[in-house]
Design a protein around this motif. Structure first.
Motif, short mmCIF file in Angstrom:
data_model
loop_
_atom_site.label_atom_id
_atom_site.label_comp_id
_atom_site.label_asym_id
_atom_site.label_seq_id
_atom_site.Cartn_x
_atom_site.Cartn_y
_atom_site.Cartn_z
N GLY A 1 -30.61 -45.84 -30.66
CA GLY A 1 -30.82 -47.00 -29.78
C GLY A 1 -30.89 -48.32 -30.53
N VAL A 2 -30.63 -48.27 -31.83
CA VAL A 2 -30.77 -49.46 -32.68
C VAL A 2 -29.48 -49.62 -33.50
N ALA A 3 -28.77 -50.73 -33.28
CA ALA A 3 -27.46 -50.90 -33.92
C ALA A 3 -27.53 -50.76 -35.45
N SER A 4 -28.61 -51.29 -36.05
CA SER A 4 -28.69 -51.28 -37.52
C SER A 4 -28.89 -49.86 -38.07
N MET A 5 -29.22 -48.91 -37.23
CA MET A 5 -29.40 -47.52 -37.70
C MET A 5 -28.15 -46.68 -37.53
N VAL A 6 -27.17 -47.20 -36.80
CA VAL A 6 -26.04 -46.35 -36.38
C VAL A 6 -25.16 -45.91 -37.55
N GLU A 7 -24.91 -46.80 -38.51
CA GLU A 7 -24.02 -46.43 -39.62
C GLU A 7 -24.64 -45.30 -40.44
N ALA A 8 -25.90 -45.44 -40.82
CA ALA A 8 -26.56 -44.40 -41.63
C ALA A 8 -26.64 -43.09 -40.85
N ALA A 9 -26.96 -43.18 -39.55
CA ALA A 9 -27.06 -41.96 -38.74
C ALA A 9 -25.69 -41.28 -38.65
N SER A 10 -24.64 -42.07 -38.57
CA SER A 10 -23.28 -41.51 -38.50
C SER A 10 -22.94 -40.76 -39.78
N CYS A 11 -23.22 -41.39 -40.91
CA CYS A 11 -22.90 -40.75 -42.19
C CYS A 11 -23.70 -39.47 -42.35
N ALA A 12 -24.99 -39.53 -41.99
CA ALA A 12 -25.84 -38.35 -42.10
C ALA A 12 -25.31 -37.22 -41.21
N ALA A 13 -24.85 -37.57 -40.03
CA ALA A 13 -24.32 -36.56 -39.10
C ALA A 13 -23.09 -35.87 -39.69
N ILE A 14 -22.26 -36.64 -40.37
CA ILE A 14 -21.07 -36.05 -41.00
C ILE A 14 -21.51 -35.12 -42.14
N GLU A 15 -22.50 -35.56 -42.92
CA GLU A 15 -22.99 -34.73 -44.02
C GLU A 15 -23.59 -33.42 -43.50
N PHE A 16 -24.15 -33.46 -42.30
CA PHE A 16 -24.74 -32.25 -41.71
C PHE A 16 -23.67 -31.33 -41.10
N GLY A 17 -22.42 -31.74 -41.17
CA GLY A 17 -21.36 -30.86 -40.69
C GLY A 17 -20.84 -31.20 -39.31
N GLY A 18 -21.19 -32.37 -38.79
CA GLY A 18 -20.71 -32.79 -37.48
C GLY A 18 -19.18 -32.85 -37.44
N ASP A 19 -18.61 -32.42 -36.34
CA ASP A 19 -17.15 -32.44 -36.18
C ASP A 19 -16.66 -33.77 -35.64
N GLY A 20 -17.57 -34.73 -35.48
CA GLY A 20 -17.14 -36.03 -34.99
C GLY A 20 -18.33 -36.86 -34.57
N LEU A 21 -18.02 -38.06 -34.07
CA LEU A 21 -19.04 -39.02 -33.67
C LEU A 21 -18.62 -39.66 -32.35
N LEU A 22 -19.62 -40.00 -31.54
CA LEU A 22 -19.39 -40.75 -30.29
C LEU A 22 -20.21 -42.03 -30.42
N ILE A 23 -19.53 -43.16 -30.54
CA ILE A 23 -20.23 -44.40 -30.92
C ILE A 23 -19.96 -45.53 -29.93
N GLU A 24 -21.02 -46.27 -29.60
CA GLU A 24 -20.85 -47.44 -28.72
C GLU A 24 -20.59 -48.69 -29.56
N VAL A 25 -19.54 -49.42 -29.14
CA VAL A 25 -19.08 -50.59 -29.88
C VAL A 25 -18.94 -51.77 -28.91
N ALA A 26 -19.28 -52.96 -29.38
CA ALA A 26 -19.02 -54.18 -28.59
C ALA A 26 -18.34 -55.19 -29.51
N CYS A 27 -17.49 -56.01 -28.94
CA CYS A 27 -16.84 -57.06 -29.73
C CYS A 27 -17.86 -58.14 -30.05
N ASP A 28 -17.72 -58.73 -31.24
CA ASP A 28 -18.69 -59.76 -31.65
C ASP A 28 -18.01 -61.10 -31.93
N HIS A 29 -16.75 -61.23 -31.46
CA HIS A 29 -16.09 -62.51 -31.68
C HIS A 29 -16.72 -63.59 -30.80
#
Ligand code: PEP
Ligand code: MN
Length: 298
Positions: free
Chosen positions: A229-257
């Protein structure tokens, strides 16, 4: 003495024989099942990145996010047309109009679509527009919905209920499998546990990823957005999930332009396209290492 209704891992061969590795192993099933959605493969050597807005809000917003996530390296687009919201007064999604937008954005970008269906009566309609049906955390044990999704002919992304045990989650997947549909991808999205909401939205249960792999041949991905629920945690959580053997990620993204509107839902957890690119680059590196290890092993 056992407690009525209580089930444990030892019960899985009985609860979910169609997806239990312990039952199906004897029939020579592969290590992880490959679930193919359009041109995307779940369960292969490279984890799949699905990214997009929490909700489809307009054609302009969805197309802009879709283009940005494609550019960052995502392979599939997410976006809710039917949103399960805590308050009935909040934005509920655009409904069928949202599905039409998703179809158009798919045509423009070539990205396959996963979108949530909440109502068993709408499964056939959502299946007409989407490449993959998402069953959300709140509906994991909506058995009529699971049965309809099983009959839909579409692959299903089954999120873990926010208070569901592994047995309950796999039991839910079995409802889909029982209808003859084994095209199931599981998704860990964080569970309700102490200290709920104090510093993250949910508790990301990464230990469940290897547990799923041990008990079933279905691919399992991780949603770091709803888990933290916190954008600043998403990158680390994603990498950790891959290290744990996750077959993929489902991520919410918004444009910041400059001039991009703030998302109507889950704005605090949306990452920007540059952060998504970092996550994809991490996956690139991990995949190269895995492939070279595999090449050296043979
Ligand atoms: C979503 O992914 O859009 C969503 C509502 O997530 P969850 O069901 O995990 O809360
Ligand atoms: Mn969301």
């Amino acid at each position: 003495m056992s407690i009525a209704g209580n089930v444990g891992l030892e019960d899985l061969p009985r609860i979910c024989p169609l997806i239990s590795r312990r039952v199906q192993n004897s029939m020579g099933s592969p290590k992880t099942r490959n679930v193919i959605v359009s041109n995307v493969r779940f369960g292969g050597i490279r984890p799949v990145v699905i990214a997009g807005p929490c909700a489809v809000e307009s054609m302009e917003q969805t197309l802009a996010v879709a283009r940005a996530v494609k550019e960052a390296g995502a392979e599939m687009l997410r976006g809710g047309a039917f949103k399960p919201r805590t308050s009935p007064h909040d934005f509920q999604g655009l409904g069928i109009e949202g599905l039409r937008i998703l179809r158009e954005v798919r045509r423009e970008t070539g990205l396959p679509i996963v979108t949530e269906v909440m109502d068993p009566r709408l499964v056939a309609t959502v299946a007409e527009y989407a490449d993959m049906l998402q069953i959300g955390s709140r509906n994991m044990q909506n058995y009529p919905l699971l049965i309809e999704a099983g009959k839909s002919g579409r692959p299903v992304l089954l999120k873990r209920g926010m208070a569901a045990s592994l047995c309950e989650w796999l039991g839910a997947a079995e409802y889909i499998a029982k209808e003859g549909n084994l095209e199931i991808v599981l998704c860990e999205r964080g569970i309700k546990a102490y200290p709920a909401g104090e510093y993250s939205r949910n508790v990301l249960d990464l230990s469940v990823v290897p547990a799923v792999k041990a008990e079933t041949f279905l691919p399992v991905i991780v949603d770091p957005s709803h888990a933290t629920g916190v954008a600043s945690m998403v990158e680390a959580a994603s990498c950790a999930a891959i290290e744990f053997g996750g077959d993929g990620l489902l991520i919410e993204v918004a444009c910041d332009h400059k001039g991009a509107a703030r998302p109507k839902c889950d704005a605090a957890q949306a990452i920007n396209p540059a952060t998504l690119r970092n996550i994809v680059q991490f996956i690139d590196t991990r995949t190269e290492i895995r492939m070279s290890r595999k090449a050296h092993a043979v």
